[in-house]
Motif scaffolding. Structure first.
Motif, PDB file in Angstrom:
ATOM      1  N   GLN A  76       0.828  -1.204   0.000  1.00 16.79           N
ATOM      2  CA  GLN A  76       0.000   0.000   0.000  1.00 16.79           C
ATOM      3  C   GLN A  76       0.865   1.257   0.000  1.00 16.79           C
ATOM      4  O   GLN A  76       0.585   2.220  -0.717  1.00 16.79           O
ATOM      5  CB  GLN A  76      -0.916  -0.016   1.227  1.00 16.79           C
ATOM      6  CG  GLN A  76      -2.172   0.821   1.063  1.00 16.79           C
ATOM      7  CD  GLN A  76      -3.298   0.323   1.947  1.00 16.79           C
ATOM      8  OE1 GLN A  76      -3.391  -0.867   2.244  1.00 16.79           O
ATOM      9  NE2 GLN A  76      -4.161   1.219   2.358  1.00 16.79           N
ATOM     10  N   ILE A  97      -6.366  -5.024  -5.401  1.00 13.69           N
ATOM     11  CA  ILE A  97      -6.120  -5.945  -4.300  1.00 13.69           C
ATOM     12  C   ILE A  97      -4.626  -6.184  -4.099  1.00 13.69           C
ATOM     13  O   ILE A  97      -4.179  -6.412  -2.983  1.00 13.69           O
ATOM     14  CB  ILE A  97      -6.881  -7.279  -4.531  1.00 13.69           C
ATOM     15  CG1 ILE A  97      -6.850  -8.149  -3.263  1.00 13.69           C
ATOM     16  CG2 ILE A  97      -6.343  -8.010  -5.746  1.00 13.69           C
ATOM     17  CD1 ILE A  97      -7.744  -9.369  -3.352  1.00 13.69           C
ATOM     18  N   LYS A 100      -3.036  -3.551  -1.672  1.00 13.24           N
ATOM     19  CA  LYS A 100      -3.598  -3.404  -0.336  1.00 13.24           C
ATOM     20  C   LYS A 100      -2.791  -4.192   0.700  1.00 13.24           C
ATOM     21  O   LYS A 100      -2.245  -5.252   0.406  1.00 13.24           O
ATOM     22  CB  LYS A 100      -5.043  -3.908  -0.307  1.00 13.24           C
ATOM     23  CG  LYS A 100      -6.006  -3.130  -1.195  1.00 13.24           C
ATOM     24  CD  LYS A 100      -6.336  -1.777  -0.617  1.00 13.24           C
ATOM     25  CE  LYS A 100      -7.478  -1.113  -1.371  1.00 13.24           C
ATOM     26  NZ  LYS A 100      -7.773   0.227  -0.845  1.00 13.24           N
ATOM     27  N   ASP A 101      -2.746  -3.657   1.910  1.00 15.35           N
ATOM     28  CA  ASP A 101      -2.227  -4.378   3.069  1.00 15.35           C
ATOM     29  C   ASP A 101      -3.412  -4.791   3.940  1.00 15.35           C
ATOM     30  O   ASP A 101      -4.530  -4.297   3.771  1.00 15.35           O
ATOM     31  CB  ASP A 101      -1.296  -3.481   3.898  1.00 15.35           C
ATOM     32  CG  ASP A 101      -0.088  -2.988   3.120  1.00 15.35           C
ATOM     33  OD1 ASP A 101       0.342  -3.702   2.190  1.00 15.35           O
ATOM     34  OD2 ASP A 101       0.422  -1.892   3.430  1.00 15.35           O
ATOM     35  N   ASP A 104      -7.319  -4.128   4.912  1.00 15.51           N
ATOM     36  CA  ASP A 104      -8.061  -3.901   3.670  1.00 15.51           C
ATOM     37  C   ASP A 104      -7.925  -5.095   2.723  1.00 15.51           C
ATOM     38  O   ASP A 104      -8.892  -5.522   2.090  1.00 15.51           O
ATOM     39  CB  ASP A 104      -7.556  -2.634   2.965  1.00 15.51           C
ATOM     40  CG  ASP A 104      -7.949  -1.362   3.702  1.00 15.51           C
ATOM     41  OD1 ASP A 104      -8.891  -1.431   4.519  1.00 15.51           O
ATOM     42  OD2 ASP A 104      -7.320  -0.317   3.473  1.00 15.51           O
ATOM     43  N   HIS A 105      -6.689  -5.626   2.619  1.00 14.88           N
ATOM     44  CA  HIS A 105      -6.472  -6.769   1.743  1.00 14.88           C
ATOM     45  C   HIS A 105      -7.273  -7.970   2.222  1.00 14.88           C
ATOM     46  O   HIS A 105      -7.864  -8.697   1.412  1.00 14.88           O
ATOM     47  CB  HIS A 105      -4.978  -7.118   1.682  1.00 14.88           C
ATOM     48  CG  HIS A 105      -4.688  -8.291   0.790  1.00 14.88           C
ATOM     49  ND1 HIS A 105      -4.776  -9.588   1.234  1.00 14.88           N
ATOM     50  CD2 HIS A 105      -4.338  -8.359  -0.521  1.00 14.88           C
ATOM     51  CE1 HIS A 105      -4.480 -10.402   0.232  1.00 14.88           C
ATOM     52  NE2 HIS A 105      -4.214  -9.689  -0.828  1.00 14.88           N
ATOM     53  N   ARG A 109      -9.835  -9.939  -0.102  1.00  8.77           N
ATOM     54  CA  ARG A 109      -9.539 -11.345  -0.403  1.00  8.77           C
ATOM     55  C   ARG A 109     -10.716 -12.236   0.011  1.00  8.77           C
ATOM     56  O   ARG A 109     -11.075 -13.179  -0.705  1.00  8.77           O
ATOM     57  CB  ARG A 109      -8.263 -11.767   0.334  1.00  8.77           C
ATOM     58  CG  ARG A 109      -7.747 -13.155  -0.018  1.00  8.77           C
ATOM     59  CD  ARG A 109      -6.918 -13.126  -1.280  1.00  8.77           C
ATOM     60  NE  ARG A 109      -6.351 -14.428  -1.563  1.00  8.77           N
ATOM     61  CZ  ARG A 109      -5.222 -14.610  -2.249  1.00  8.77           C
ATOM     62  NH1 ARG A 109      -4.551 -13.571  -2.704  1.00  8.77           N
ATOM     63  NH2 ARG A 109      -4.774 -15.816  -2.490  1.00  8.77           N
ATOM     64  N   HIS A 358      -0.388 -12.112  -0.372  1.00  9.91           N
ATOM     65  CA  HIS A 358      -0.523 -11.751  -1.782  1.00  9.91           C
ATOM     66  C   HIS A 358      -0.249 -12.916  -2.722  1.00  9.91           C
ATOM     67  O   HIS A 358      -0.022 -12.707  -3.915  1.00  9.91           O
ATOM     68  CB  HIS A 358       0.407 -10.582  -2.119  1.00  9.91           C
ATOM     69  CG  HIS A 358      -0.114  -9.265  -1.634  1.00  9.91           C
ATOM     70  ND1 HIS A 358      -1.188  -8.631  -2.207  1.00  9.91           N
ATOM     71  CD2 HIS A 358       0.284  -8.466  -0.611  1.00  9.91           C
ATOM     72  CE1 HIS A 358      -1.425  -7.499  -1.580  1.00  9.91           C
ATOM     73  NE2 HIS A 358      -0.547  -7.381  -0.589  1.00  9.91           N
TER      74      HIS A 358
END
Length: 411
Positions: A76, A97, A100-101, A104-105, A109, A358
């Motif tokens: 991010q 996506i 994002k960290d 939020d990720h 997800r 990720h």
């Protein structure tokens, strides 16, 4: 096997200008030999990026996995103003996506995961097989010679993505044209690439609007219907995710498929073994994913949110770092004879799909396409061989991705 950091202190900020990255390569199918030296002598090192910004790269397998999984290395933060950029003028999408960290990720997800369940991907197998069979039929109609890039490697992933998203057949040629233009990085093509990206985003936004009014069971329909209590994907998040799927699932898979065919043709004993024992296709694809470089950079930039020591160096708050998967996948501490292509090995946890939060959400779809595409190609054309000397193959002049202009084959 892990190797402890040395007791080296922070890098000297007055050191001479770091070398340019990505490093020169001798072959697009082999990572730079500089990585082997760095893994042994300087596993974390400053480099200068094409943008002119400086960042760190890490090259050892364990360090690469650490960068992927340690929350102090932020995707991010890499999208914020002033963050180091890989390419000049190219900004990351903060709504994607991949940018994002947590948390939020985690939220995104959780919402998109139902669209990529093992059952849903397995259900796509017959459709992918029909697409491959149709493409191979067209290749065979041309006689005893064809080009794998436009014949199979290019159309397979974009057709699969169009089917997944629910793009009508009448629009798929235009959709592919936009996608092709988006990946051109030369300065003279930048305007066309931006225009294509805007056209594609506009088209996807229109699809989202249509599905809001008339729900469907394609991927966009599933994503629109996704709920976590009262939480749902916003319009921008939907369009961003669909666009990201094209970026991750089209060009990357197309290049890997074409490069995989070339690697197999380069290694006739391995190709013969795969023909004789087609049940090895799963392990063969994993070895191809490990062996073939994923691109010139081998990873996205992350930014340190606090001082972190890795590879014997201290990466300071605000500095960029790239975890180089191309190097990690050739680490001799993890694989015996890592520069040898061997489909009988168990490739284990290669880093080609990332690691940690990720890890690529579409990894199983990419595997499915590669397995069906390669297995069907070598079964359909038992005499498959290069139609020109390998030295005559032309590679696209692209600083980001190693891709073939064409791959003429005969049988």
């Amino acid at each position: 096997m892990t190797r402890p950091d040395s007791d080296l202190g922070p890098a000297d900020p007055c050191q001479e200008t770091p070398q340019q990255f990505p490093f020169p390569i001798l072959s697009a199918l082999d990572p730079s030999p500089e990585y082997a030296r760095l893994r042994a002598e300087q596993p974390a090192v400053r480099v200068t990026l094409p943008s002119g910004d400086q960042a760190w790269i890490v090259t050892r397998y364990e360090d690469v996995r650490t960068v992927f999984s340690d929350p102090r290395f932020s995707r991010q933060a890499a999208t914020r103003p002033g963050a180091p950029r890989f390419m000049p003028g190219v900004e990351g999408d903060p709504e994607s996506i991949v940018s994002k960290d947590a948390p939020d990720h985690t939220r995104l997800r959780k919402l998109v995961a139902p669209a990529f369940t093992a059952r849903r991907i397995a259900g796509m197998r017959p459709g992918v097989q029909r697409t491959v069979d149709r493409l191979l039929d067209a290749m065979a109609e041309g006689g005893a010679e064809a080009d794998v890039v436009p014949g199979l490697a290019g159309p397979l992933p974009i057709t699969t993505i169009c089917d997944l998203l629910g793009v009508p057949q009448r629009d798929q040629a235009r959709f592919r044209e936009w996608s092709d233009l988006m990946f051109r990085t030369s300065p003279d093509a930048l305007e066309a690439a931006v225009a294509a990206r805007n056209a594609l985003i506009g088209y996807l936004a229109g699809m989202v609007e249509q599905r809001r009014a008339d729900p469907t069971d394609d991927l966009l329909g599933v994503l629109i219907a996704a709920r976590d209590n009262e939480d749902r994907l916003t319009e921008r998040e939907l369009v961003s995710f669909a666009g990201g799927l094209i970026v991750a699932g089209y060009e990357t898979t197309a290049n890997r498929l074409a490069n995989a065919v070339l690697v197999l043709l380069r290694n006739p004993a391995q190709l013969a073994l795969l023909r004789a024992e087609p049940e090895r296709i799963g392990d063969a694809v994993e070895e191809l994913l490990r062996y073939i470089p994923g691109g010139a950079a081998g990873g996205l930039i992350r930014v340190a949110t606090e001082d972190v020591k890795i590879g014997g160096e201290v990466i300071r708050t605000g500095e960029g770092v790239i975890a180089v998967t191309n190097s990690a996948n050739r680490d001799a501490e993890v694989w015996d004879a890592p520069d040898t292509f061997d489909i009988t090995r168990r490739p284990g946890a290669h880093t080609s799909f990332g690691h940690g939060i990720h890890h690529c959400v579409g990894a199983q779809l990419a595997r499915l396409e590669l397995q069906i595409g390669l297995a069907s190609l070598i079964r359909r054309f038992p005499g498959l061989r290069l139609a020109v000397p390998e030295a005559e193959l032309v590679w696209k002049k692209n600083v980001v991705i190693h891709s073939l202009e064409a791959l003429p084959v005969a049988w």
